[in-house]
Design an enzyme around this catalytic site. Sequence first.
Site, mmCIF file in Angstrom:
data_model
loop_
_atom_site.group_PDB
_atom_site.id
_atom_site.type_symbol
_atom_site.label_atom_id
_atom_site.label_comp_id
_atom_site.label_asym_id
_atom_site.label_seq_id
_atom_site.Cartn_x
_atom_site.Cartn_y
_atom_site.Cartn_z
ATOM 1 N N CYS B 112 59.807 29.539 22.694
ATOM 2 C CA CYS B 112 60.391 29.859 23.998
ATOM 3 C C CYS B 112 61.811 29.316 24.119
ATOM 4 C CB CYS B 112 59.531 29.275 25.101
ATOM 5 S SG CYS B 112 57.773 29.537 24.816
ATOM 6 N N HIS B 236 64.143 25.457 30.901
ATOM 7 C CA HIS B 236 63.219 26.567 30.704
ATOM 8 C C HIS B 236 62.227 26.528 31.862
ATOM 9 C CE1 HIS B 236 60.167 29.141 29.208
ATOM 10 N NE2 HIS B 236 59.357 28.184 28.815
ATOM 11 N N ASN B 266 57.443 32.542 34.305
ATOM 12 C CA ASN B 266 57.913 32.004 33.033
ATOM 13 C C ASN B 266 58.244 33.175 32.106
ATOM 14 O OD1 ASN B 266 58.140 30.962 30.441
ATOM 15 N ND2 ASN B 266 56.322 29.657 30.570
#
Lengths: 309, 309
Positions: B112, B236, B266
């Site tokens: 990610c 993030h 997300n």
Amino acid sequence: MNSIKIIANGSYLPKYKLENKELNKKYNLEEGWIEKRSGIKTRYYALDETIEEMATKAAINTIKKTKIDIQKIGAIIVTTTSTDKLMPGISYLIQKKLDIKKCMCFDILAGCSGYINAFDIARKYIIAEEIEYVLIVGVEKISKYIDDKDIGTKILLGDGAGATLIGKASKEKIYEKNIESFGQEGEILKCDSNSSLYMNGKEIYKFGITKTVENIQKLLEKSNTSIEDIKYIVPHQSNLRIIENMAKKLNIKKEKIYINIQKIGNTFNASIPIALEELTKSNKIKENDKIVLIGYGGGLNLGSILLEF
Amino acid sequence: MNSIKIIANGSYLPKYKLENKELNKKYNLEEGWIEKRSGIKTRYYALDETIEEMATKAAINTIKKTKIDIQKIGAIIVTTTSTDKLMPGISYLIQKKLDIKKCMCFDILAGCSGYINAFDIARKYIIAEEIEYVLIVGVEKISKYIDDKDIGTKILLGDGAGATLIGKASKEKIYEKNIESFGQEGEILKCDSNSSLYMNGKEIYKFGITKTVENIQKLLEKSNTSIEDIKYIVPHQSNLRIIENMAKKLNIKKEKIYINIQKIGNTFNASIPIALEELTKSNKIKENDKIVLIGYGGGLNLGSILLEF
């Protein structure tokens, strides 16, 4: 200016060897046709071996040739076009297996010549003195994406892994690169994770013998080097006929180009590091020799590196 | 020493907005439970939009904010964990769509937080004066990999794309980074191209509030900067609870952390560039302000960047 050098090369070929005679039988091909068309005699398939197993074995085969402390490997970069490992990537699986504690890992998708991109990125981290050693692994389990009915592709491709450990050179070495992409022409070589590989052989042939030669000529020009100063060219092993034509267009003897496609076929991102391992093992290269690596393939992606040993 | 700066940010969210009330109905969840657990109110899904369409739209939305000659974009780097484009990669498809003639393209798979890796690589090419502008695109169509029975994952994730155009700064700017991978712990967040995403929520939570904070503290130490000197942290956007705990452990007000997870969920690699776009658009950042980007996720991968505007 800091310089880099190749510390070690290693490779791994899967267990199953597929010979032309088997393909001749399966597809009812004339004896000698495959070799005449491609130069290839054998290739290897990973049947029950995973892509990460091949990558890790190539990594281990590389590292065991050196005496370095593996904890000093600060980055692992994997290049592939046939991964199913979206997360964690293959580089992380290698880190885990080797148990390297502090390391930066990423996988690169950049067609068949991602190895060239990885090499150039690796160099940047080493010359910046941020990382001591970078391990690059080119790996393919491309057999998974071959349409069994597509004979033209089936005869060419093989699985495998090649790895290169790069570190800082103790003295200044020549380095130049010429990397370029042609997304506009990407239609001629395609692979999605849920479909078979598509190759437009004729267009790839053209790309392989024109753009590659222009790229190398530009590289030599940029580095003010003559083709006569190059000891070996180590190309992506796509097809023997492409490589032979490359030699002709560069006006050099075929012997100046390192060729091992006969034995392993076209292994995409694994092809340059596997060829590099063979070349260095053969003692044909000594210190200060200059070589050129040239990668080309899907994307389209293209790139060459001039390297002093 | 050359320095870099962010020239422009852009994003694209797919058309279909999935609200909590729809998920509540589908899974028979208590009203307010999703928001309490994750902070998320809505997320977006790409139903009939492809990953390369989202990526290209984010790229176009970024470039149209500038007056640069797009032929000066010398590299396109895409980061993703949910691509099906093995070859050509998404970066090549963007190059084609934008018709950029001379460009280096590659896609990165690095969990990610591949955006952080891409940013640091982009900087290296710019400070070496090899490339004038680099376009980074973080893009995810992660909805494709969600197991519909996995409610814990389903409520969190969303699709989208964010892009950042980076170029050379006209004066010296502070830059530091701290990037590290933990392949040994990679089992807690996994996704193969032919299976559903697996998340061990509890372990990811722990990772998200410990290793991230340690990473930022080390970054500040490396750059001799105090947390008080940082105007914003752009993390993030994994889970509001993780971000809140991060603030607590860093001993800073929650307001110092840029949060937009409520609206988009997300979005893995898209999350930092989308947040960056919002933050810069809000006029909360002015020249010489320092910010920290922090990415973390599958691999496990982790990385932070200290950047002066």
